[in-house]
Scaffold this motif. Structure first.
Motif, mmCIF file in Angstrom:
data_model
loop_
_atom_site.group_PDB
_atom_site.id
_atom_site.type_symbol
_atom_site.label_atom_id
_atom_site.label_comp_id
_atom_site.label_asym_id
_atom_site.label_seq_id
_atom_site.Cartn_x
_atom_site.Cartn_y
_atom_site.Cartn_z
ATOM 1 N N LEU A 31 0.839 -1.184 0.000
ATOM 2 C CA LEU A 31 0.000 0.000 0.000
ATOM 3 C C LEU A 31 0.877 1.236 0.000
ATOM 4 O O LEU A 31 1.949 1.263 0.608
ATOM 5 C CB LEU A 31 -0.918 0.029 1.224
ATOM 6 C CG LEU A 31 -2.064 -0.977 1.286
ATOM 7 C CD1 LEU A 31 -2.751 -0.893 2.641
ATOM 8 C CD2 LEU A 31 -3.070 -0.729 0.171
ATOM 9 N N CYS A 32 0.424 2.270 -0.699
ATOM 10 C CA CYS A 32 1.033 3.585 -0.612
ATOM 11 C C CYS A 32 0.119 4.447 0.263
ATOM 12 O O CYS A 32 -1.103 4.337 0.177
ATOM 13 C CB CYS A 32 1.174 4.222 -1.991
ATOM 14 S SG CYS A 32 2.216 3.293 -3.137
ATOM 15 N N ILE A 33 0.704 5.298 1.107
ATOM 16 C CA ILE A 33 -0.082 6.132 2.002
ATOM 17 C C ILE A 33 0.428 7.569 1.943
ATOM 18 O O ILE A 33 1.629 7.802 1.785
ATOM 19 C CB ILE A 33 -0.019 5.598 3.459
ATOM 20 C CG1 ILE A 33 -0.945 6.408 4.363
ATOM 21 C CG2 ILE A 33 1.404 5.596 3.986
ATOM 22 C CD1 ILE A 33 -1.098 5.810 5.756
ATOM 23 N N LYS B 20 3.603 2.244 2.811
ATOM 24 C CA LYS B 20 3.075 1.913 4.136
ATOM 25 C C LYS B 20 3.790 0.683 4.658
ATOM 26 O O LYS B 20 4.318 -0.125 3.895
ATOM 27 C CB LYS B 20 1.567 1.662 4.064
ATOM 28 C CG LYS B 20 0.907 1.500 5.429
ATOM 29 C CD LYS B 20 -0.606 1.295 5.307
ATOM 30 C CE LYS B 20 -1.232 1.159 6.676
ATOM 31 N NZ LYS B 20 -2.697 0.931 6.609
ATOM 32 N N CYS C 194 6.337 4.388 -4.657
ATOM 33 C CA CYS C 194 5.291 5.154 -3.982
ATOM 34 C C CYS C 194 5.666 6.637 -3.926
ATOM 35 O O CYS C 194 4.793 7.509 -3.920
ATOM 36 C CB CYS C 194 5.075 4.615 -2.567
ATOM 37 S SG CYS C 194 4.197 3.032 -2.491
ATOM 38 N N TYR D 175 -4.489 9.267 3.140
ATOM 39 C CA TYR D 175 -5.123 8.542 2.024
ATOM 40 C C TYR D 175 -4.257 7.347 1.634
ATOM 41 O O TYR D 175 -3.034 7.437 1.569
ATOM 42 C CB TYR D 175 -5.296 9.476 0.832
ATOM 43 C CG TYR D 175 -5.775 8.790 -0.429
ATOM 44 C CD1 TYR D 175 -7.128 8.505 -0.626
ATOM 45 C CD2 TYR D 175 -4.870 8.413 -1.419
ATOM 46 C CE1 TYR D 175 -7.556 7.866 -1.781
ATOM 47 C CE2 TYR D 175 -5.297 7.771 -2.573
ATOM 48 C CZ TYR D 175 -6.644 7.498 -2.737
ATOM 49 O OH TYR D 175 -7.075 6.860 -3.878
ATOM 50 N N GLU D 176 -4.907 6.198 1.369
ATOM 51 C CA GLU D 176 -4.195 4.976 1.002
ATOM 52 C C GLU D 176 -4.648 4.483 -0.366
ATOM 53 O O GLU D 176 -5.806 4.663 -0.745
ATOM 54 C CB GLU D 176 -4.436 3.864 2.035
ATOM 55 C CG GLU D 176 -3.915 4.183 3.413
ATOM 56 C CD GLU D 176 -4.148 3.035 4.390
ATOM 57 O OE1 GLU D 176 -4.655 1.977 3.939
ATOM 58 O OE2 GLU D 176 -3.826 3.182 5.574
ATOM 59 N N GLN D 177 -3.725 3.853 -1.081
ATOM 60 C CA GLN D 177 -4.056 3.227 -2.351
ATOM 61 C C GLN D 177 -3.103 2.059 -2.578
ATOM 62 O O GLN D 177 -2.037 1.974 -1.951
ATOM 63 C CB GLN D 177 -3.951 4.222 -3.510
ATOM 64 C CG GLN D 177 -2.537 4.667 -3.837
ATOM 65 C CD GLN D 177 -2.491 5.630 -5.008
ATOM 66 O OE1 GLN D 177 -3.424 6.402 -5.228
ATOM 67 N NE2 GLN D 177 -1.408 5.614 -5.771
ATOM 68 N N CYS E 187 -0.816 12.162 -4.047
ATOM 69 C CA CYS E 187 -2.114 11.945 -3.398
ATOM 70 C C CYS E 187 -3.196 12.721 -4.139
ATOM 71 O O CYS E 187 -3.066 13.942 -4.348
ATOM 72 C CB CYS E 187 -2.037 12.406 -1.940
ATOM 73 S SG CYS E 187 -3.631 12.333 -1.072
#
Length: 209
Positions: A153-155, A186, A171, A161-163, A176
């Motif tokens: 996950l990238c945060i 993350k 990342c 916000y996470e994706q 964002c």
């Protein structure tokens, strides 16, 4: 036929930078993709082009065969040529490696650091002061199946916000959509995976064997 054992390449130290960005690029409209240089490819360049070692000497340091080192080196040179000719950004990350000594990675800023004073416990990242960091293990796995799998996950450190992390793209290169801040990786969470043996035993149990 069973898969060949996954042999990790030894890297003396992480690079002091995370990559390069081109200056004065024309006619790409800002859409040029990045070139990802793996750690073992960086190490091959460092040993052969900076330390001026021959391929045999470099292969002994990275603990791979001479033909394998030559392939890694050739792949690294080809990636650099692609970045220069096409005006692409170079990002140094990833690869099948382990570090020569005890190194850590900060889960907040992504900084790699080691602990030169082994008598003192590591308490935080020396760059940003974060207490969230992970050790980089020097484990050689018997095969791809035995290597741990991680959720990705990238945060956004600004708004949370996470994706999903996109394989092959850092990342740190993601922006964002909520606040426009650059994102970070993350903390990885191990995912339980079943081996062929476990799957076979589970199948036998279901059939009453």
């Amino acid at each position: 036929m069973s898969p060949r054992p996954l042999r990790l390449r030894k890297v003396s130290n992480p690079p002091v930078i995370s990559g390069f960005k081109p200056y004065g690029v024309k006619n790409n409209n800002g859409n040029a993709e990045a070139v990802f240089l793996h750690f073992e490819e960086y190490e091959a360049l460092r040993l052969c082009d900076y330390e001026l070692l021959n391929h045999h000497q470099a292969s002994l340091i990275t603990e791979v065969s001479r033909p394998t080192l030559t392939r890694i080196y050739a792949r690294a040179r080809q990636k650099l040529a692609e970045a220069f000719v096409m005006g692409k950004q170079i990002i140094i990350e990833g690869g099948k490696i382990y570090f020569d000594n005890r190194w850590f990675v900060c889960n907040t800023c992504g900084c790699y650091f080691n602990n030169p004073d082994k008598q003192e416990e590591v308490t935080g990242c020396p760059l940003c002061g974060s207490k969230s960091f992970s050790g980089i293990n020097d484990v050689i796995y018997e095969s791809e199946e035995s290597a741990p799998r991680y959720s990705a996950l990238c945060i956004c450190p600004e708004c949370g916000y996470e994706q999903d992390h996109h394989s092959g793209k850092s990342c740190k290169a993601e922006i964002c959509p909520g606040c426009g801040h650059y994102m970070i990786r993350k903390d990885p969470v191990p995912i339980k995976t079943s081996t062929k043996k476990e799957k076979h035993e589970s199948s036998d149990h279901q059939h009453g064997k």
